[in-house]
Design a protein around this motif. Structure first.
Motif, PDB file in Angstrom:
ATOM      1  N   PHE A   1      21.868  -2.872 -13.314  1.00  0.00           N
ATOM      2  CA  PHE A   1      20.481  -2.742 -13.738  1.00  0.00           C
ATOM      3  C   PHE A   1      19.805  -4.087 -13.521  1.00  0.00           C
ATOM      4  N   ASN A   2      18.721  -4.093 -12.779  1.00  0.00           N
ATOM      5  CA  ASN A   2      18.052  -5.346 -12.464  1.00  0.00           C
ATOM      6  C   ASN A   2      16.556  -5.178 -12.604  1.00  0.00           C
ATOM      7  N   ILE A   3      15.933  -6.172 -13.221  1.00  0.00           N
ATOM      8  CA  ILE A   3      14.479  -6.271 -13.248  1.00  0.00           C
ATOM      9  C   ILE A   3      14.152  -7.689 -12.818  1.00  0.00           C
ATOM     10  N   GLY A   4      13.398  -7.831 -11.750  1.00  0.00           N
ATOM     11  CA  GLY A   4      13.015  -9.160 -11.309  1.00  0.00           C
ATOM     12  C   GLY A   4      13.513  -9.470  -9.913  1.00  0.00           C
ATOM     13  N   ASP A   5      13.324 -10.721  -9.536  1.00  0.00           N
ATOM     14  CA  ASP A   5      13.703 -11.165  -8.201  1.00  0.00           C
ATOM     15  C   ASP A   5      15.210 -11.326  -8.112  1.00  0.00           C
ATOM     16  N   VAL A   6      15.773 -10.859  -7.011  1.00  0.00           N
ATOM     17  CA  VAL A   6      17.213 -10.929  -6.807  1.00  0.00           C
ATOM     18  C   VAL A   6      17.483 -11.353  -5.375  1.00  0.00           C
ATOM     19  N   ASN A   7      18.390 -12.288  -5.225  1.00  0.00           N
ATOM     20  CA  ASN A   7      18.812 -12.683  -3.893  1.00  0.00           C
ATOM     21  C   ASN A   7      19.998 -11.843  -3.436  1.00  0.00           C
ATOM     22  N   LEU A   8      20.943 -11.619  -4.317  1.00  0.00           N
ATOM     23  CA  LEU A   8      22.157 -10.896  -3.954  1.00  0.00           C
ATOM     24  C   LEU A   8      22.694 -10.178  -5.173  1.00  0.00           C
ATOM     25  N   ILE A   9      22.917  -8.880  -5.045  1.00  0.00           N
ATOM     26  CA  ILE A   9      23.596  -8.104  -6.079  1.00  0.00           C
ATOM     27  C   ILE A   9      24.935  -7.706  -5.501  1.00  0.00           C
ATOM     28  N   TYR A  10      25.998  -8.101  -6.150  1.00  0.00           N
ATOM     29  CA  TYR A  10      27.332  -7.928  -5.587  1.00  0.00           C
ATOM     30  C   TYR A  10      28.282  -7.404  -6.658  1.00  0.00           C
ATOM     31  N   PRO A  11      28.323  -6.099  -6.880  1.00  0.00           N
ATOM     32  CA  PRO A  11      29.278  -5.568  -7.857  1.00  0.00           C
ATOM     33  C   PRO A  11      30.701  -5.647  -7.300  1.00  0.00           C
TER      34      PRO A  11
END
Length: 73
Positions: free
Chosen positions: A19-29
């Motif tokens: 779950f993300n709100i906002g700026d993200v460079n990399l999401i890495y589960p």
């Protein structure tokens, strides 16, 4: 670009969710799993017949680390 987010209501999230709100460079589960299964365990189909006279699954694991996920990006 920054944004203002109003009220957020999360009803349900699965175990491998993000779950993300906002700026993200990399999401890495990252996750790992180990499965032990005997002979004929993953066979699928209609009318399947598997004959195993003796099935023994060895779950002895002599090493300490199998999948190192720390810092693995």
């Amino acid at each position: 670009m920054p944004a203002y987010v109003g009220i957020v209501k999360i009803l349900n999230m699965g175990g491998s969710s993000i779950f993300n709100i906002g700026d993200v460079n990399l999401i890495y589960p990252v996750s790992n799993a180990k499965t032990f299964a005997g002979a004929g365990s993953f066979n699928t189909g209609d009318g399947l017949a598997v004959y195993n006279q003796q099935s023994v699954t060895s779950v002895n694991d002599s090493d300490l680390n199998d999948q190192n996920i720390v810092g693995n990006i």
